[in-house]
Scaffold this motif. Structure first.
Motif, mmCIF file in Angstrom:
data_model
loop_
_atom_site.group_PDB
_atom_site.id
_atom_site.type_symbol
_atom_site.label_atom_id
_atom_site.label_comp_id
_atom_site.label_asym_id
_atom_site.label_seq_id
_atom_site.Cartn_x
_atom_site.Cartn_y
_atom_site.Cartn_z
ATOM 1 N N LYS A 48 0.676 -1.215 -0.159
ATOM 2 C CA LYS A 48 0.004 -0.028 0.000
ATOM 3 C C LYS A 48 0.763 1.395 -0.139
ATOM 4 O O LYS A 48 0.481 2.191 -0.634
ATOM 5 N N ALA A 49 1.829 1.146 0.630
ATOM 6 C CA ALA A 49 3.013 2.564 0.861
ATOM 7 C C ALA A 49 3.416 2.658 -0.456
ATOM 8 O O ALA A 49 3.525 3.760 -0.884
ATOM 9 N N LYS A 50 3.907 1.568 -1.274
ATOM 10 C CA LYS A 50 4.434 1.810 -2.436
ATOM 11 C C LYS A 50 3.515 2.138 -3.391
ATOM 12 O O LYS A 50 3.890 3.273 -4.374
ATOM 13 N N SER A 51 2.288 1.758 -3.314
ATOM 14 C CA SER A 51 1.207 1.982 -4.370
ATOM 15 C C SER A 51 1.084 3.634 -4.311
ATOM 16 O O SER A 51 0.880 4.351 -5.138
ATOM 17 N N LYS A 52 0.957 4.009 -2.778
ATOM 18 C CA LYS A 52 0.890 5.389 -2.510
ATOM 19 C C LYS A 52 1.864 6.410 -3.134
ATOM 20 O O LYS A 52 1.699 7.349 -3.646
ATOM 21 N N LYS A 53 3.109 5.855 -2.947
ATOM 22 C CA LYS A 53 4.201 6.717 -3.380
ATOM 23 C C LYS A 53 4.060 6.681 -4.835
ATOM 24 O O LYS A 53 4.339 7.629 -5.718
ATOM 25 N N ILE A 54 3.816 5.571 -5.651
ATOM 26 C CA ILE A 54 3.628 5.806 -7.107
ATOM 27 C C ILE A 54 2.423 6.812 -7.530
ATOM 28 O O ILE A 54 2.738 7.497 -8.725
ATOM 29 N N LEU A 55 1.404 6.666 -6.985
ATOM 30 C CA LEU A 55 0.557 7.604 -7.313
ATOM 31 C C LEU A 55 0.900 9.066 -7.075
ATOM 32 O O LEU A 55 0.509 10.042 -7.895
ATOM 33 N N ALA A 56 1.563 9.201 -5.918
ATOM 34 C CA ALA A 56 2.094 10.576 -5.864
ATOM 35 C C ALA A 56 2.955 11.060 -6.984
ATOM 36 O O ALA A 56 3.065 12.053 -7.293
ATOM 37 N N ALA A 57 3.690 10.183 -7.309
ATOM 38 C CA ALA A 57 4.780 10.353 -8.380
ATOM 39 C C ALA A 57 4.133 10.649 -9.834
ATOM 40 O O ALA A 57 4.522 11.640 -10.522
ATOM 41 N N LEU A 58 3.157 9.787 -9.901
ATOM 42 C CA LEU A 58 2.437 10.200 -10.937
ATOM 43 C C LEU A 58 1.671 11.549 -11.107
ATOM 44 O O LEU A 58 1.812 12.045 -12.414
ATOM 45 N N LYS A 59 1.105 11.837 -10.141
ATOM 46 C CA LYS A 59 0.518 13.245 -10.025
ATOM 47 C C LYS A 59 1.453 14.360 -10.280
ATOM 48 O O LYS A 59 1.134 15.390 -10.852
ATOM 49 N N ASP A 60 2.984 14.109 -9.877
ATOM 50 C CA ASP A 60 3.927 14.907 -9.693
ATOM 51 C C ASP A 60 4.489 15.351 -11.266
ATOM 52 O O ASP A 60 4.732 16.208 -11.561
ATOM 53 N N VAL A 61 4.591 14.106 -12.223
ATOM 54 C CA VAL A 61 5.416 14.160 -13.273
ATOM 55 C C VAL A 61 4.419 14.317 -14.494
ATOM 56 O O VAL A 61 4.924 14.635 -15.792
ATOM 57 N N LEU A 62 3.030 14.025 -14.390
ATOM 58 C CA LEU A 62 2.225 13.990 -15.528
ATOM 59 C C LEU A 62 1.335 15.317 -15.536
ATOM 60 O O LEU A 62 0.988 15.992 -14.704
ATOM 61 N N PRO A 63 0.770 15.646 -16.920
ATOM 62 C CA PRO A 63 -0.199 16.482 -17.213
ATOM 63 C C PRO A 63 -1.286 16.296 -16.260
ATOM 64 O O PRO A 63 -1.420 15.036 -15.893
ATOM 65 N N GLU A 64 -2.335 17.244 -16.267
ATOM 66 C CA GLU A 64 -3.473 16.789 -15.201
ATOM 67 C C GLU A 64 -4.290 15.509 -15.972
ATOM 68 O O GLU A 64 -4.498 15.706 -17.291
#
Length: 223
Positions: free
Chosen positions: A38-54
């Motif tokens: 769950k922690a890894k999934s949360k980290k990945i989701l945060a990274a996706l929001k950080d690097v992608l267009p909306e």
């Protein structure tokens, strides 16, 4: 009356302790697997929001994988209103000063870098670990107390390290190697490893769009 064998009792005790310890470790591993995932999934989701267009979809549900250079690239397609707006690639490089580094790199529809997030590294604190922000757009410097008191500004030396909005179609490299990107001061090896991961991410992005037709790359990406 015969005296019990001390060696036999000691061996039996050690076997029991070993079995109990192994069982305890196994149980602990099972208990911690889900929280770690769950922690890894949360980290990945945060990274996706950080690097992608909306985006308004869940890119983690539209992921693909690609084996390359003895490792794995993971691609996440981002959409908004049903239209593809970009793709994030979980990339890596084995060439870091401290070993392997992992980076999430986002690309827009044209194949230009829309952002990045360092997921894993073992680089030297204060040197190589500056990759976390070094290759991002510059931010306004905070004025020192002396500047604020006396009303003047000390200009920091300009550097050309920002990779946002850049297409790695011809490969990114540090200026010491004939490229256009300024390396982290005193951490050229770490800088090379970071750009190696970005170039690998772009190769994965290009392979994915050529295979799926998911995005509309610019003319230079079709060369």
């Amino acid at each position: 009356m015969a005296k019990p064998s001390t060696l036999k009792n000691l061996t039996l005790t050690l076997v029991v302790i070993t079995v109990l310890s192994a069982g305890g470790l196994g149980g602990m591993s099972i208990l911690t697997q889900e929280p770690i995932a769950k922690a890894k999934s949360k980290k990945i989701l945060a990274a996706l929001k950080d690097v992608l267009p909306e985006f308004d979809n869940d890119p983690s549900k539209e992921r693909t994988e690609q084996e390359v250079d003895g490792g794995k690239l993971v691609m996440y397609t981002a959409k908004k209103g049903g239209e593809v707006v970009g793709m994030a690639v979980e990339s890596f490089s084995p060439k870091g000063f401290g070993g392997r580094i992992a980076v999430m790199v986002g690309f827009d529809r044209e194949g230009k870098v829309s952002g990045y997030s360092v997921l894993e590294h073992a680089e030297t604190p204060g040197l190589g670990d500056r990759m976390v922000n070094w290759f991002k757009p510059p931010v306004a410097p905070v004025k020192s107390l002396i500047e604020r008191v006396f009303g003047f500004e000390i200009k920091a030396p300009e550097k050309s390290s920002n990779i946002y909005g850049v297409s790695p179609s011809t490969g990114l490299s540090v200026s010491k190697d004939g490229g256009t990107v300024d390396a982290i001061t005193a951490a050229t090896i770490s800088s090379r490893a970071f750009l190696d991961a970005v170039n690998r991410a772009y190769a994965g992005f290009k392979g994915a769009i050529n295979y799926t037709g998911a995005t509309t790359p610019s003319k230079e990406n079709n060369e």
